[in-house]
Design a protein around this motif. Structure first.
Motif, PDB file in Angstrom:
ATOM      1  N   UNK A   1       0.821  -1.208   0.000  1.00 47.20           N
ATOM      2  CA  UNK A   1       0.000   0.000   0.000  1.00 47.20           C
ATOM      3  C   UNK A   1       0.861   1.268   0.000  1.00 47.20           C
ATOM      4  N   UNK A   2       1.884   1.289   0.846  1.00 44.87           N
ATOM      5  CA  UNK A   2       2.769   2.452   0.908  1.00 44.87           C
ATOM      6  C   UNK A   2       3.542   2.618  -0.396  1.00 44.87           C
ATOM      7  N   UNK A   3       3.999   1.517  -0.966  1.00 47.81           N
ATOM      8  CA  UNK A   3       4.733   1.603  -2.227  1.00 47.81           C
ATOM      9  C   UNK A   3       3.864   2.204  -3.327  1.00 47.81           C
ATOM     10  N   UNK A   4       2.601   1.799  -3.376  1.00 47.86           N
ATOM     11  CA  UNK A   4       1.696   2.344  -4.391  1.00 47.86           C
ATOM     12  C   UNK A   4       1.526   3.851  -4.204  1.00 47.86           C
ATOM     13  N   UNK A   5       1.423   4.296  -2.957  1.00 42.66           N
ATOM     14  CA  UNK A   5       1.274   5.728  -2.687  1.00 42.66           C
ATOM     15  C   UNK A   5       2.543   6.491  -3.058  1.00 42.66           C
ATOM     16  N   UNK A   6       3.706   5.910  -2.780  1.00 38.91           N
ATOM     17  CA  UNK A   6       4.967   6.555  -3.144  1.00 38.91           C
ATOM     18  C   UNK A   6       5.068   6.693  -4.652  1.00 38.91           C
TER      19      UNK A   6
ATOM     20  N   UNK B   1       7.617  11.686  -5.197  1.00 37.56           N
ATOM     21  CA  UNK B   1       7.767  10.426  -4.472  1.00 37.56           C
ATOM     22  C   UNK B   1       8.724  10.563  -3.296  1.00 37.56           C
ATOM     23  N   UNK B   2       9.885  11.178  -3.526  1.00 35.11           N
ATOM     24  CA  UNK B   2      10.858  11.333  -2.449  1.00 35.11           C
ATOM     25  C   UNK B   2      10.331  12.257  -1.354  1.00 35.11           C
ATOM     26  N   UNK B   3       9.640  13.322  -1.753  1.00 39.46           N
ATOM     27  CA  UNK B   3       9.082  14.241  -0.772  1.00 39.46           C
ATOM     28  C   UNK B   3       8.029  13.580   0.088  1.00 39.46           C
ATOM     29  N   UNK B   4       7.193  12.770  -0.530  1.00 42.50           N
ATOM     30  CA  UNK B   4       6.116  12.093   0.201  1.00 42.50           C
ATOM     31  C   UNK B   4       6.685  11.147   1.251  1.00 42.50           C
ATOM     32  N   UNK B   5       7.640  10.321   0.845  1.00 43.69           N
ATOM     33  CA  UNK B   5       8.204   9.359   1.789  1.00 43.69           C
ATOM     34  C   UNK B   5       9.042  10.057   2.851  1.00 43.69           C
ATOM     35  N   UNK B   6       9.751  11.107   2.482  1.00 39.50           N
ATOM     36  CA  UNK B   6      10.608  11.795   3.453  1.00 39.50           C
ATOM     37  C   UNK B   6       9.799  12.368   4.612  1.00 39.50           C
ATOM     38  N   UNK B   7       8.614  12.870   4.330  1.00 38.92           N
ATOM     39  CA  UNK B   7       7.772  13.424   5.396  1.00 38.92           C
ATOM     40  C   UNK B   7       7.349  12.335   6.375  1.00 38.92           C
TER      41      UNK B   7
END
Length: 319
Positions: free
Chosen positions: A169-174, A180-186
Motif C-alpha cells: 500500500x505504501x509503495x503504491x502511494x509513493x 515520491x521522495x518528498x512524500x516518503x521523506x515526510x
C-alpha cells in the motif's frame, strides 16, 4: 594515494544506449535574466567524474600537510584527464577554508569506489564548455551529491546507513505521489521524531530490485542506542510488514562513502531524463533523491569550500 581499481586491465566501459551521456538541465535560480530565454545550467555525473580525482588529491594533500608533509602524488592511470596529479602545499590557496580530511578506505572499498566512478570517467570531444571547470554545488549531479551528503552526515557525529522496504500500500502511494521522495521523506521524518523526540537529519535515494519492488537506501544521524527505535520508526514509515518485519528496515553504523555509491547504482533508471529519453517510464515521480535541510546545507558548505581550492589548484597547474 592511488585509485586502485584503475590498475585493472579493464578499459573504460561504455554505457549502453539507454545510458548515453546526457547532461541534465537545471533551472536557473534568481538574478536578472531574459524572460524570453529559458536559461539552464548543466548537471552531469560525467563532468563530476572527470574532476573527482582533483578533489581526492587535494583532500590527501591537506591530510599530508596536517602531518608535516608538503606534497602528494595521486595516481589514477586510466583516468582520461587526470591520470597522475603531483601536488604540493604551494598549490593550495593562501587562506583556504577548513580542511576536509578524506576517509580511509580499505583496498576492497577503494576498488568498489573506483569501479563506480570509472563508468562515468570518459572524455569526449563534444562536451560543453561548462565541463572545463568542476561543477559548483548547485550544478552537482545527484550521484555526486550523495557522496557529499555522506560526508556531511559523517561530520555531524554518530551515523548509520538504512535500507527501507515498503509494504504494497505504501509503495503504491509513493509511486503515485507527485513527489515520491518528498512524500516518503515526510513520513520518515515524522516517525523518527515521534520515536526519538528530536529531528533526525537524513538522506536517501530510491531504487527497485529484480522483482520491481521500490525501496530506499540512505543514512541518518543517530547514536547506536537509538537504532532499535529508529528501525521501528522506519518500518512504520514504510508501512510495517505483518510478517518477517525484521527484514524490512536494516541499519549499519559508521559506513564509508562506498555506501553512497551503492545508493546511487540505479540512478540512470531513477532520475528524470531529457531529450529523446524524456518520455521514458520511471517507477517514481519527481526527484529520486532526498536530503533534509541540515544535511543539504552542510554538504553544500563542505563541497563549496573544497570547490574553491580545486579551482585554485587547477589554475596553478595550468600555469
Amino acid at each position: 594515494m592511488a585509485d586502485k581499481d584503475h590498475y585493472s586491465n579493464f578499459s573504460i566501459e561504455r554505457r549502453q544506449e539507454s545510458e548515453e551521456i546526457i547532461p541534465i538541465p537545471a533551472k536557473e535560480d534568481g538574478g536578472n535574466s531574459d524572460k524570453n530565454v529559458n536559461r539552464t545550467r548543466v548537471k552531469s555525473v560525467y563532468r563530476d567524474a572527470l574532476f573527482r580525482p582533483v578533489f581526492q588529491a587535494v583532500a590527501e594533500l591537506e591530510a599530508a600537510a596536517a602531518n608535516g608533509r608538503t606534497s602528494v602524488t595521486y595516481h589514477a592511470p586510466s583516468h582520461p584527464r587526470f591520470s597522475t596529479l603531483h601536488l604540493t602545499t604551494k598549490h593550495l590557496p593562501l587562506s583556504p577554508s577548513p580542511s576536509f580530511l578524506p576517509e580511509r578506505l580499505s583496498v576492497e572499498e577503494e576498488i568498489r569506489a573506483a569501479r563506480f566512478w570509472r563508468q562515468y570517467a570518459v572524455e569526449l570531444n563534444h562536451y560543453p564548455r561548462a565541463f572545463q571547470k568542476a561543477a559548483p554545488w548547485r550544478d552537482l549531479s545527484d550521484e555526486a551529491s550523495l557522496e557529499w551528503f555522506h560526508y556531511a552526515t559523517r561530520a555531524s557525529g554518530p551515523f548509520s546507513t538504512f535500507t527501507l522496504r515498503l509494504d504494497a500500500d505504501t509503495e503504491a502511494k509513493v509511486r503515485n505521489a507527485a513527489s515520491s521522495a518528498g512524500w516518503l521523506s515526510k513520513r520518515i521524518a515524522r516517525r523518527l521524531k515521534e520515536a526519538l523526540g528530536r529531528t533526525v537529519p537524513f538522506w536517501f535515494g530510491f531504487e527497485v530490485n529484480a522483482e520491481d519492488n521500490l525501496h530506499a537506501h540512505g543514512e541518518l544521524t543517530i547514536a547506536e542506542d537509538e537504532l532499535p527505535a529508529a528501525r521501528k520508526a522506519l518500518r512504520l514509515a514504510g508501512g510495517e510488514w505483518a510478517e518477517v518485519r525484521q527484514h524490512q528496515a536494516h541499519t549499519k553504523q559508521q559506513p564509508s562513502a562506498v555506501w553512497s555509491f551503492y545508493a546511487a547504482k540505479q540512478a540512470i533508471f531513477m532520475r528524470p531524463l531529457t531529450g529523446r529519453f524524456a518520455n521514458r517510464s520511471r517507477p517514481i515521480n519527481g526527484d529520486w533523491v532526498y536530503a533534509s535541510n541540515e544535511v543539504r546545507s552542510a554538504a553544500g558548505k563542505i563541497y563549496s569550500g573544497q570547490h574553491k581550492k580545486i579551482l585554485h589548484v587547477l589554475s596553478q597547474l595550468d600555469q
